[in-house]
Design a protein around this motif. Structure first.
Motif, PDB file in Angstrom:
ATOM      1  N   GLN A  60       2.342  75.608  62.825  1.00 17.21           N
ATOM      2  CA  GLN A  60       3.154  76.174  63.901  1.00 17.21           C
ATOM      3  C   GLN A  60       4.355  75.294  64.210  1.00 17.21           C
ATOM      4  OE1 GLN A  60       0.290  76.522  67.038  1.00 17.21           O
ATOM      5  NE2 GLN A  60      -0.323  78.598  66.445  1.00 17.21           N
ATOM      6  N   ILE A  61       4.173  73.998  64.116  1.00 16.88           N
ATOM      7  CA  ILE A  61       5.289  73.079  64.373  1.00 16.88           C
ATOM      8  C   ILE A  61       6.352  73.235  63.293  1.00 16.88           C
ATOM      9  CG2 ILE A  61       5.948  70.641  64.461  1.00 16.88           C
ATOM     10  CD1 ILE A  61       3.203  70.134  65.783  1.00 16.88           C
ATOM     11  N   LEU A  62       5.921  73.276  62.044  1.00 14.76           N
ATOM     12  CA  LEU A  62       6.882  73.452  60.953  1.00 14.76           C
ATOM     13  C   LEU A  62       7.582  74.800  61.073  1.00 14.76           C
ATOM     14  CD1 LEU A  62       4.841  71.946  57.984  1.00 14.76           C
ATOM     15  CD2 LEU A  62       6.698  70.875  59.268  1.00 14.76           C
ATOM     16  N   LYS A  63       6.850  75.825  61.443  1.00 14.22           N
ATOM     17  CA  LYS A  63       7.441  77.155  61.609  1.00 14.22           C
ATOM     18  C   LYS A  63       8.461  77.152  62.746  1.00 14.22           C
ATOM     19  CE  LYS A  63       6.099  81.986  62.243  1.00 14.22           C
ATOM     20  NZ  LYS A  63       4.975  82.904  62.499  1.00 14.22           N
ATOM     21  N   LYS A  64       8.151  76.436  63.815  1.00 15.94           N
ATOM     22  CA  LYS A  64       9.064  76.325  64.962  1.00 15.94           C
ATOM     23  C   LYS A  64      10.413  75.749  64.528  1.00 15.94           C
ATOM     24  CE  LYS A  64       9.698  73.402  68.990  1.00 15.94           C
ATOM     25  NZ  LYS A  64       9.135  72.288  69.758  1.00 15.94           N
ATOM     26  N   HIS A  65      10.379  74.806  63.605  1.00 14.80           N
ATOM     27  CA  HIS A  65      11.602  74.154  63.150  1.00 14.80           C
ATOM     28  C   HIS A  65      12.217  74.841  61.936  1.00 14.80           C
ATOM     29  CE1 HIS A  65      11.395  70.859  65.978  1.00 14.80           C
ATOM     30  NE2 HIS A  65      10.093  70.807  65.747  1.00 14.80           N
ATOM     31  N   GLY A  66      11.598  75.917  61.475  1.00 11.41           N
ATOM     32  CA  GLY A  66      12.175  76.708  60.399  1.00 11.41           C
ATOM     33  C   GLY A  66      12.051  76.098  59.013  1.00 11.41           C
ATOM     34  N   ILE A  67      11.023  75.303  58.809  1.00 13.83           N
ATOM     35  CA  ILE A  67      10.800  74.731  57.476  1.00 13.83           C
ATOM     36  C   ILE A  67       9.354  74.982  57.074  1.00 13.83           C
ATOM     37  CG2 ILE A  67      12.580  72.966  57.671  1.00 13.83           C
ATOM     38  CD1 ILE A  67      10.424  70.934  58.245  1.00 13.83           C
ATOM     39  N   ASP A  68       9.113  74.966  55.775  1.00 17.55           N
ATOM     40  CA  ASP A  68       7.737  75.109  55.308  1.00 17.55           C
ATOM     41  C   ASP A  68       7.209  73.742  54.886  1.00 17.55           C
ATOM     42  OD1 ASP A  68       9.158  74.734  53.008  1.00 17.55           O
ATOM     43  OD2 ASP A  68       8.425  76.507  51.972  1.00 17.55           O
ATOM     44  N   SER A  69       5.933  73.691  54.572  1.00 11.95           N
ATOM     45  CA  SER A  69       5.299  72.403  54.279  1.00 11.95           C
ATOM     46  C   SER A  69       5.864  71.771  53.007  1.00 11.95           C
ATOM     47  CB  SER A  69       3.789  72.566  54.165  1.00 11.95           C
ATOM     48  OG  SER A  69       3.471  73.509  53.169  1.00 11.95           O
ATOM     49  N   LEU A  70       6.250  72.584  52.038  1.00  9.62           N
ATOM     50  CA  LEU A  70       6.801  72.044  50.796  1.00  9.62           C
ATOM     51  C   LEU A  70       8.144  71.355  51.038  1.00  9.62           C
ATOM     52  CD1 LEU A  70       6.402  71.733  47.768  1.00  9.62           C
ATOM     53  CD2 LEU A  70       7.576  73.921  47.468  1.00  9.62           C
ATOM     54  N   LYS A  71       9.009  71.978  51.831  1.00  3.98           N
ATOM     55  CA  LYS A  71      10.301  71.351  52.165  1.00  3.98           C
ATOM     56  C   LYS A  71      10.080  70.049  52.925  1.00  3.98           C
ATOM     57  CE  LYS A  71      13.401  75.320  52.518  1.00  3.98           C
ATOM     58  NZ  LYS A  71      14.222  76.105  53.449  1.00  3.98           N
ATOM     59  N   PHE A  72       9.110  70.071  53.828  1.00  3.64           N
ATOM     60  CA  PHE A  72       8.831  68.870  54.619  1.00  3.64           C
ATOM     61  C   PHE A  72       8.355  67.730  53.738  1.00  3.64           C
ATOM     62  CE2 PHE A  72       5.766  66.340  57.126  1.00  3.64           C
ATOM     63  CZ  PHE A  72       6.643  65.806  58.050  1.00  3.64           C
ATOM     64  N   ILE A  73       7.447  68.020  52.822  1.00  6.42           N
ATOM     65  CA  ILE A  73       6.921  66.978  51.934  1.00  6.42           C
ATOM     66  C   ILE A  73       8.012  66.443  51.016  1.00  6.42           C
ATOM     67  CG2 ILE A  73       5.326  66.574  50.013  1.00  6.42           C
ATOM     68  CD1 ILE A  73       3.386  68.467  51.473  1.00  6.42           C
ATOM     69  N   LYS A  74       8.832  67.345  50.472  1.00  7.22           N
ATOM     70  CA  LYS A  74       9.932  66.901  49.611  1.00  7.22           C
ATOM     71  C   LYS A  74      10.916  66.037  50.384  1.00  7.22           C
ATOM     72  CE  LYS A  74       9.999  70.550  46.137  1.00  7.22           C
ATOM     73  NZ  LYS A  74      10.773  71.665  45.551  1.00  7.22           N
ATOM     74  N   ALA A  75      11.231  66.442  51.605  1.00  2.93           N
ATOM     75  CA  ALA A  75      12.151  65.656  52.424  1.00  2.93           C
ATOM     76  C   ALA A  75      11.559  64.285  52.716  1.00  2.93           C
ATOM     77  CB  ALA A  75      12.465  66.394  53.719  1.00  2.93           C
ATOM     78  N   GLN A  76      10.277  64.229  52.992  1.00  2.00           N
ATOM     79  CA  GLN A  76       9.641  62.935  53.240  1.00  2.00           C
ATOM     80  C   GLN A  76       9.736  62.031  52.022  1.00  2.00           C
ATOM     81  OE1 GLN A  76       5.594  63.366  54.798  1.00  2.00           O
ATOM     82  NE2 GLN A  76       6.266  62.041  56.456  1.00  2.00           N
ATOM     83  N   LYS A  77       9.505  62.594  50.845  1.00  4.73           N
ATOM     84  CA  LYS A  77       9.597  61.790  49.623  1.00  4.73           C
ATOM     85  C   LYS A  77      11.007  61.271  49.403  1.00  4.73           C
ATOM     86  CE  LYS A  77       5.721  63.709  47.095  1.00  4.73           C
ATOM     87  NZ  LYS A  77       5.252  64.405  45.893  1.00  4.73           N
ATOM     88  N   VAL A  78      12.005  62.115  49.662  1.00  2.33           N
ATOM     89  CA  VAL A  78      13.396  61.687  49.482  1.00  2.33           C
ATOM     90  C   VAL A  78      13.733  60.574  50.470  1.00  2.33           C
ATOM     91  CG1 VAL A  78      15.803  62.420  49.722  1.00  2.33           C
ATOM     92  CG2 VAL A  78      14.173  63.870  48.505  1.00  2.33           C
TER      93      VAL A  78
END
Length: 132
Positions: A60-78
Motif C-alpha cells: 500500500q505504501i508503494l502504491k501510494k507513491h506510484g511505484i511497484d516493488s520491482l522499481k523500488f528494489i532496482k532504485a535501491q540497488k542503484v
C-alpha cells in the motif's frame, strides 16, 4: 581480426561505463523509506495492548507513491552503488523522523500541561463512598 577485437573491446568498455539510473528520484525514495520506517515501527509495537494499531502494508505504501516493488528494489540497488547518495537519502529520512518525533513530544507535553491544570478541583467533587 584486429579491427574485430578492437570493436569488441570498445563495446565492452562503453557497456561497462554506462551507469544505470534509478527510476525513482531521491526525494521520492526519501518519502517511501520514511513511510516504510514508520510502518515498520507500528508493526514492532503490535504486541502491546495499550496502543492503537495503525499498521499499513508495504504494498500500500508503494502504491501510494506510484511505484511497484520491482522499481523500488532496482532504485535501491542503484543508490547502494553510490554510498554518498545513499547516505544523503538515509540522513534525510532520519531528519524527517527526528522532526516528527519532536512534534509528537511537543504535542504530548501540551496535553500533559492541560491534565496538570484541571478545570474542576477535587474539593468540588462529592465523594459518595469512602473506603475504610
Amino acid at each position: 581480426m584486429k579491427n574485430l577485437v578492437s570493436v569488441f573491446f570498445l563495446i565492452i568498455l562503453v557497456a561497462c561505463s554506462n551507469t544505470e539510473k534509478a527510476e525513482v528520484s531521491q526525494e521520492k525514495m526519501v518519502d517511501v523509506l520514511y513511510d516504510l520506517t514508520v510502518s515498520s515501527s507500528a508493526r514492532s509495537t503490535a504486541n502491546r495492548r495499550d496502543t492503537i494499531q495503525y499498521v499499513v502494508d508495504y504494498k500500500q505504501i508503494l502504491k501510494k507513491h506510484g511505484i511497484d516493488s520491482l522499481k523500488f528494489i532496482k532504485a535501491q540497488k542503484v543508490y547502494q552503488q553510490d554510498p554518498d547518495v545513499y547516505a544523503v537519502i538515509y540522513d534525510s529520512v532520519q531528519k524527517r523522523l527526528q522532526k516528527k518525533l519532536e512534534e509528537v513530544r511537543a504535542t504530548k507535553l501540551d496535553s500533559t500541561e492541560e491534565k496538570l491544570n484541571p478545570v474542576i478541583s477535587i474539593k468540588d467533587v462529592p465523594f459518595s463512598r469512602r473506603r475504610e
